[in-house]
Design a protein around this motif. Structure first.
Motif, short mmCIF file in Angstrom:
data_model
loop_
_atom_site.label_atom_id
_atom_site.label_comp_id
_atom_site.label_asym_id
_atom_site.label_seq_id
_atom_site.Cartn_x
_atom_site.Cartn_y
_atom_site.Cartn_z
N SER A 163 0.79 -1.23 0.00
CA SER A 163 0.00 0.00 0.00
C SER A 163 0.82 1.29 0.00
CB SER A 163 -0.94 0.01 1.21
OG SER A 163 -0.21 -0.12 2.42
N GLY A 205 -7.09 2.33 1.32
CA GLY A 205 -7.98 1.24 0.96
C GLY A 205 -7.28 -0.10 0.82
N GLU A 206 -6.12 -0.10 0.17
CA GLU A 206 -5.40 -1.36 -0.02
C GLU A 206 -4.83 -1.87 1.30
OE1 GLU A 206 -5.32 -3.33 -2.60
OE2 GLU A 206 -6.59 -1.95 -3.74
N LYS A 248 -7.81 -3.54 2.89
CA LYS A 248 -8.11 -4.79 2.19
C LYS A 248 -7.10 -5.88 2.54
CE LYS A 248 -8.96 -4.43 -2.22
NZ LYS A 248 -8.87 -3.91 -3.61
N PRO A 264 -8.03 -7.85 6.31
CA PRO A 264 -9.49 -8.03 6.41
C PRO A 264 -9.92 -8.47 7.81
CG PRO A 264 -8.47 -9.89 5.28
CD PRO A 264 -7.40 -8.84 5.45
N TRP A 270 -17.90 1.82 0.23
CA TRP A 270 -17.17 1.00 1.18
C TRP A 270 -17.86 1.05 2.54
CZ3 TRP A 270 -11.41 -0.13 0.71
CH2 TRP A 270 -11.03 -0.17 -0.64
N LEU A 294 -12.48 -2.79 7.96
CA LEU A 294 -13.17 -2.87 6.67
C LEU A 294 -14.12 -4.07 6.65
CD1 LEU A 294 -13.44 -1.93 3.71
CD2 LEU A 294 -11.55 -3.48 3.16
N HIS A 340 -16.71 -4.13 3.95
CA HIS A 340 -17.09 -4.33 2.55
C HIS A 340 -16.34 -3.31 1.70
CE1 HIS A 340 -19.53 -5.04 -1.03
NE2 HIS A 340 -19.65 -3.73 -1.14
N TRP A 341 -15.90 -3.73 0.54
CA TRP A 341 -15.23 -2.79 -0.37
C TRP A 341 -15.75 -2.98 -1.78
CZ3 TRP A 341 -12.30 -4.96 -4.31
CH2 TRP A 341 -11.91 -6.29 -4.15
N TRP A 389 -12.15 -0.30 -7.46
CA TRP A 389 -11.78 1.10 -7.66
C TRP A 389 -12.41 1.62 -8.95
CZ3 TRP A 389 -10.29 3.07 -3.45
CH2 TRP A 389 -9.46 2.39 -2.56
#
Length: 271
Positions: free
Chosen positions: A163, A174-175, A178, A181, A214, A233, A235-236, A239
């Motif tokens: 990231s 975001g990464e 992700k 998780p 998200w 997080l 739910h995502w 992009w």
């Protein structure tokens, strides 16, 4: 071949490896060995870290006190040895770019009596480079905080490596989420990955990610006198084709147009 001062730092670290010392004690012992004062300890440590694992570890219950254990050889030594040192011209450029001010807290040597050091936004051992766009100015306190935070999250090195070097702040945050998780990711780690001057605002970035669909939960935990914030997080979404920054800007423009329309309608009804 390391210089005499760097060898003295190594000697002190080696002798105190069972009971690591804080920087004032290290500096005092090195000064006694070399007969010199005001040594550039950060530069000596950087030199040693090319070959040895010497993390900054926060002392429990002491938010601004760190010790420096000598843990052994740096497993990344061969790659780090091959890296060139930062040229003086690049160092001068970084100082000029940041106005001789800490990128994290904004303090300056002149006004706040802090010492500034060159910091790699993406650390060398996470595939960072010595290019100017990967360098920033940090005061010693914020630099130590960053080192300690990375040390606390060594098990997340793969997530950080994935990231940290991404081009947009939303992508970086975001990464990271992700890659972790279901975990409560501490705010400090998100701020670190965001790489925004003066700490940025992760609350705003989370709100913007939520506008893209998200689902991110926020929680807090009290630890002594501190209240720690975490983000998880749930739910995502993929992009957007043009990238998240462009998508967020488009949504914000639409929000402003809608607000102006409502205000115009309200003013018309009052006439």
């Amino acid at each position: 071949m390391p210089d005499a001062e760097t060898r003295a730092v190594y000697q002190v670290l080696y002798q105190s490896r069972d009971e690591p010392l804080a920087m004032p004690a290290i500096r005092e012992r090195v000064n006694a060995l070399t007969g010199k004062a005001n040594l550039q300890m950060d530069r000596r440590l950087r030199s040693l870290r090319t070959h040895f694992d010497v993390p900054a570890q926060r002392v429990p219950g002491k938010s601004n006190l760190f010790v420096y254990p000598l843990l052994g050889w740096n497993p990344d030594a061969d790659k780090r040895t091959a890296r060139k040192s930062i040229p003086a011209s690049v160092r001068a450029l970084v100082h000029q770019t940041y106005g001789n001010r800490c990128a994290a807290c904004g303090r300056t040597p002149k006004d706040d009596q802090v010492k500034l050091v060159i910091d790699h936004m993406v650390p060398l051992d996470l595939d960072g480079t010595n290019e100017p766009d990967n360098l920033q100015l940090l005061c010693e306190e914020d630099n130590h905080d960053k080192q300690a935070l990375f040390a606390d999250h060594q098990e997340n090195a793969a997530a950080l490596r994935k990231s940290l070097s991404l081009p947009e702040v939303h992508l970086r945050i975001g990464e990271l989420l992700k890659a972790m998780p279901g975990e409560n990711v501490p705010k400090e780690l998100i701020v670190l990955v965001a790489r925004e001057e003066n700490h940025g605002d992760p609350t705003k970035r989370m709100r913007e990610l939520r506008s893209l669909g998200w689902v991110i939960r926020n929680s807090q935990r009290k630890e002594g006198r501190r209240v720690l914030s975490f983000y998880r997080l749930e739910h995502w979404e993929p992009w957007p084709p043009g990238g998240p920054q462009a998508a967020v800007a488009s949504l914000e423009r639409a929000r402003r147009r809608k607000k102006r329309t409502r205000e115009s309608a309200a003013n018309s009804s009052q006439e």
